[in-house]
Design a protein around this motif. Structure first.
Motif, PDB file in Angstrom:
ATOM      1  N   GLU A  69      18.174   1.067 -12.258  1.00 55.59           N
ATOM      2  CA  GLU A  69      17.829   0.001 -11.028  1.00 55.59           C
ATOM      3  C   GLU A  69      16.587   0.071 -11.512  1.00 55.59           C
ATOM      4  OE1 GLU A  69      17.189  -0.745  -6.912  1.00 55.59           O
ATOM      5  OE2 GLU A  69      17.771  -2.389  -7.189  1.00 55.59           O
ATOM      6  N   LYS A  70      15.594  -1.137 -12.354  1.00 52.51           N
ATOM      7  CA  LYS A  70      13.600  -0.892 -12.925  1.00 52.51           C
ATOM      8  C   LYS A  70      13.776  -2.078 -11.812  1.00 52.51           C
ATOM      9  CE  LYS A  70      13.787   0.827 -17.331  1.00 52.51           C
ATOM     10  NZ  LYS A  70      12.724   1.348 -17.379  1.00 52.51           N
ATOM     11  N   LYS A  74       2.960  -1.484 -11.401  1.00 54.32           N
ATOM     12  CA  LYS A  74       3.850  -0.058 -12.409  1.00 54.32           C
ATOM     13  C   LYS A  74       4.992   0.292 -12.110  1.00 54.32           C
ATOM     14  CE  LYS A  74       0.857   3.451 -10.494  1.00 54.32           C
ATOM     15  NZ  LYS A  74       0.684   5.139 -10.142  1.00 54.32           N
ATOM     16  N   PRO A  75       6.263   0.040 -13.329  1.00 54.94           N
ATOM     17  CA  PRO A  75       7.090  -0.309 -12.943  1.00 54.94           C
ATOM     18  C   PRO A  75       8.308   1.504 -12.603  1.00 54.94           C
ATOM     19  CG  PRO A  75       7.112   0.443 -15.016  1.00 54.94           C
ATOM     20  CD  PRO A  75       5.251   0.499 -14.822  1.00 54.94           C
ATOM     21  N   LYS A  76       9.015   1.483 -11.429  1.00 58.66           N
ATOM     22  CA  LYS A  76       9.850   2.411 -10.989  1.00 58.66           C
ATOM     23  C   LYS A  76      10.973   1.899 -11.255  1.00 58.66           C
ATOM     24  CE  LYS A  76       9.133   4.736  -7.003  1.00 58.66           C
ATOM     25  NZ  LYS A  76       7.879   5.677  -7.151  1.00 58.66           N
ATOM     26  N   THR A  77      11.941   3.378 -11.733  1.00 59.42           N
ATOM     27  CA  THR A  77      13.702   3.429 -11.941  1.00 59.42           C
ATOM     28  C   THR A  77      13.963   4.070 -11.152  1.00 59.42           C
ATOM     29  OG1 THR A  77      12.489   3.374 -14.700  1.00 59.42           O
ATOM     30  CG2 THR A  77      14.832   3.588 -14.268  1.00 59.42           C
ATOM     31  N   LEU A  92       0.747  -1.535  -0.252  1.00 58.69           N
ATOM     32  CA  LEU A  92      -0.126  -0.462  -0.066  1.00 58.69           C
ATOM     33  C   LEU A  92       1.035   1.304  -0.157  1.00 58.69           C
ATOM     34  CD1 LEU A  92      -3.472  -0.963   2.149  1.00 58.69           C
ATOM     35  CD2 LEU A  92      -2.954  -0.539   0.025  1.00 58.69           C
ATOM     36  N   ALA A  93       1.453   1.349   0.930  1.00 55.92           N
ATOM     37  CA  ALA A  93       2.858   2.606   0.686  1.00 55.92           C
ATOM     38  C   ALA A  93       3.495   2.647  -0.834  1.00 55.92           C
ATOM     39  CB  ALA A  93       3.506   2.727   2.230  1.00 55.92           C
ATOM     40  N   GLY A  94       3.733   1.714  -1.072  1.00 52.54           N
ATOM     41  CA  GLY A  94       5.045   1.785  -2.323  1.00 52.54           C
ATOM     42  C   GLY A  94       6.148   1.811  -1.800  1.00 52.54           C
ATOM     43  N   LEU A  95       6.949   2.497  -3.152  1.00 49.42           N
ATOM     44  CA  LEU A  95       8.662   2.569  -2.087  1.00 49.42           C
ATOM     45  C   LEU A  95       8.574   4.293  -2.577  1.00 49.42           C
ATOM     46  CD1 LEU A  95       9.500   0.381  -5.650  1.00 49.42           C
ATOM     47  CD2 LEU A  95       9.183   0.400  -2.669  1.00 49.42           C
ATOM     48  N   PRO A  96       9.643   5.144  -2.078  1.00 51.74           N
ATOM     49  CA  PRO A  96      10.045   6.010  -1.173  1.00 51.74           C
ATOM     50  C   PRO A  96      10.883   6.063  -2.656  1.00 51.74           C
ATOM     51  CG  PRO A  96      11.900   4.800  -0.461  1.00 51.74           C
ATOM     52  CD  PRO A  96      10.356   3.395  -1.298  1.00 51.74           C
ATOM     53  N   GLU A  97      10.180   8.074  -3.384  1.00 51.68           N
ATOM     54  CA  GLU A  97      10.618   8.746  -4.364  1.00 51.68           C
ATOM     55  C   GLU A  97      12.421   8.693  -4.053  1.00 51.68           C
ATOM     56  OE1 GLU A  97       9.547   8.786  -6.808  1.00 51.68           O
ATOM     57  OE2 GLU A  97       7.004   7.968  -6.590  1.00 51.68           O
ATOM     58  N   VAL A  98      13.266   8.420  -2.984  1.00 51.14           N
ATOM     59  CA  VAL A  98      14.283   8.968  -3.259  1.00 51.14           C
ATOM     60  C   VAL A  98      15.189   7.826  -1.604  1.00 51.14           C
ATOM     61  CG1 VAL A  98      13.739  11.168  -1.840  1.00 51.14           C
ATOM     62  CG2 VAL A  98      16.065  11.060  -2.581  1.00 51.14           C
ATOM     63  N   GLU A  99      16.256   7.790  -1.760  1.00 51.31           N
ATOM     64  CA  GLU A  99      16.713   7.776  -0.445  1.00 51.31           C
ATOM     65  C   GLU A  99      18.134   8.529   0.096  1.00 51.31           C
ATOM     66  OE1 GLU A  99      17.027   3.582   0.693  1.00 51.31           O
ATOM     67  OE2 GLU A  99      14.708   3.340   0.910  1.00 51.31           O
ATOM     68  N   SER A 157      14.440   8.665  -7.388  1.00 52.21           N
ATOM     69  CA  SER A 157      13.933   7.971  -8.587  1.00 52.21           C
ATOM     70  C   SER A 157      13.914   8.740 -10.131  1.00 52.21           C
ATOM     71  CB  SER A 157      12.242   7.595  -7.977  1.00 52.21           C
ATOM     72  OG  SER A 157      11.482   8.869  -8.008  1.00 52.21           O
ATOM     73  N   PHE A 158      12.833   8.175 -10.816  1.00 51.98           N
ATOM     74  CA  PHE A 158      12.905   9.453 -12.301  1.00 51.98           C
ATOM     75  C   PHE A 158      12.183  10.595 -12.216  1.00 51.98           C
ATOM     76  CE2 PHE A 158      11.494   9.996 -16.365  1.00 51.98           C
ATOM     77  CZ  PHE A 158      12.826  10.169 -17.060  1.00 51.98           C
ATOM     78  N   ARG A 159      11.155  10.351 -11.280  1.00 56.70           N
ATOM     79  CA  ARG A 159       9.868  10.945 -10.864  1.00 56.70           C
ATOM     80  C   ARG A 159      11.052  11.905  -9.796  1.00 56.70           C
ATOM     81  NH1 ARG A 159       4.058   9.511  -7.901  1.00 56.70           N
ATOM     82  NH2 ARG A 159       4.080  11.240  -7.086  1.00 56.70           N
ATOM     83  N   TYR A 160      11.703  11.282  -9.035  1.00 52.98           N
ATOM     84  CA  TYR A 160      12.372  12.584  -8.326  1.00 52.98           C
ATOM     85  C   TYR A 160      13.330  13.595  -9.137  1.00 52.98           C
ATOM     86  CZ  TYR A 160      14.923  13.958  -4.469  1.00 52.98           C
ATOM     87  OH  TYR A 160      15.757  15.095  -3.241  1.00 52.98           O
TER      88      TYR A 160
END
Lengths: 185, 96
Positions: free
Chosen positions: B56-57, B63-66, A74-81, B25-28
């Protein structure tokens, strides 16, 4: 350009995906609150039957495993670490070990007052987390959490109910809207 | 080390951001660099080809995340770039 680069590097080192963190807090706050309510019921039943605290532990292993799974879904993955996020997660790993140790020792020495021993440690961790993020509500709730060890001592029959309330108020309540924008881009 | 890869401002900034984080991430990166998907893809591909960045994908549900990570080579290149920039500024021949 040089100044811009320096600022960018410094800023990114402190970067943290707050919306992700809020989703995690809501999931963990809710699940542990439910866990404490169930523990309270088991505990009240056990009081008549001389059930030791250790028999409740397997239930918590299952709850943590289920919550880890749910939070990943549900929380997904973080955009940045960033290095700060790494430091923060290491802080919580160390904190959980400290809490588990205190709980274990309390269960061996004074099982009735386990909550009264654990609450100050957990509250301190929460306060530090609040200070790290400069969130006044979390810092204050950390202190209240620590102070909740006092009613837990006197009302030890209901210590898990107090835990449930504190967990919900600290982690879940301020993050109820955490999923509002999740998944929308 | 092929420093021509760092001729582009976006590539330098992307590398600077990645040097301060574990992964992004790509979005970030797109949000931070205020650029488009297509533009960023091209720049990140060039950084990957140069070995400055690792990609890394993963899947977030369906949904794929890069994610991008800076490599040791990338860190060295960024440091070298900054040193070069410093030298140019001291020499007074830097106009940017």
């Amino acid at each position: 350009m040089l100044e811009e680069l320096r600022e960018l590097i410094e800023k990114s080192m402190r970067e943290h995906d707050l919306p992700y963190q809020r989703r995690q807090s809501l999931i963990w706050g809710t699940s542990t609150s439910v866990g404490f309510i169930i523990t309270q019921m088991l505990f009240l039943m056990a009081l008549n039957d001389r059930l030791s605290g250790f028999e409740i532990l397997p239930f918590w292993f299952v709850l943590v495993a289920v919550t880890v799974y749910i939070s990943r879904r549900l929380a997904g993955l973080p955009e940045v670490e960033s290095y700060f996020s790494k430091l923060y997660s290491n802080f919580w790993i160390a904190g959980f070990f400290a809490i588990a140790m205190v709980a274990f020792i309390a269960l061996l020495v004074q099982p009735r007052y386990t909550g009264a021993f654990v609450a100050p440690v957990a509250g301190l961790m929460i306060s530090i987390a609040g200070m790290m993020f400069r969130v006044r509500y979390t810092t204050l709730m950390g202190f209240l959490y620590s102070a909740s060890g006092i009613p837990m001592f006197y009302l030890w029959q209901y210590q898990f109910l107090i835990f449930a309330v504190m967990q919900f108020m600290t982690l879940a309540l301020p993050n109820l809207s955490a999923f509002k924008t999740h998944g929308k881009s | 080390m092929d420093m021509s890869v760092l001729d582009s401002r976006i590539r330098v900034l992307a590398l600077a951001i990645l040097s301060g984080v574990e992964k992004a991430s790509f979005r970030y990166l797109k949000e931070k660099l205020k650029t488009t998907d297509g533009n960023l893809s091209v720049h990140m591909q060039k950084l990957c080809d140069a070995g400055y960045v690792r990609m890394e994908k993963v899947f977030e549900g369906r949904k794929p995340k890069t994610y991008f990570y800076i490599t040791e080579k990338g860190k060295r290149a960024l440091l070298e770039y900054i040193e070069e920039l410093n030298r140019s500024m001291k020499a007074g021949d830097y106009k940017g």
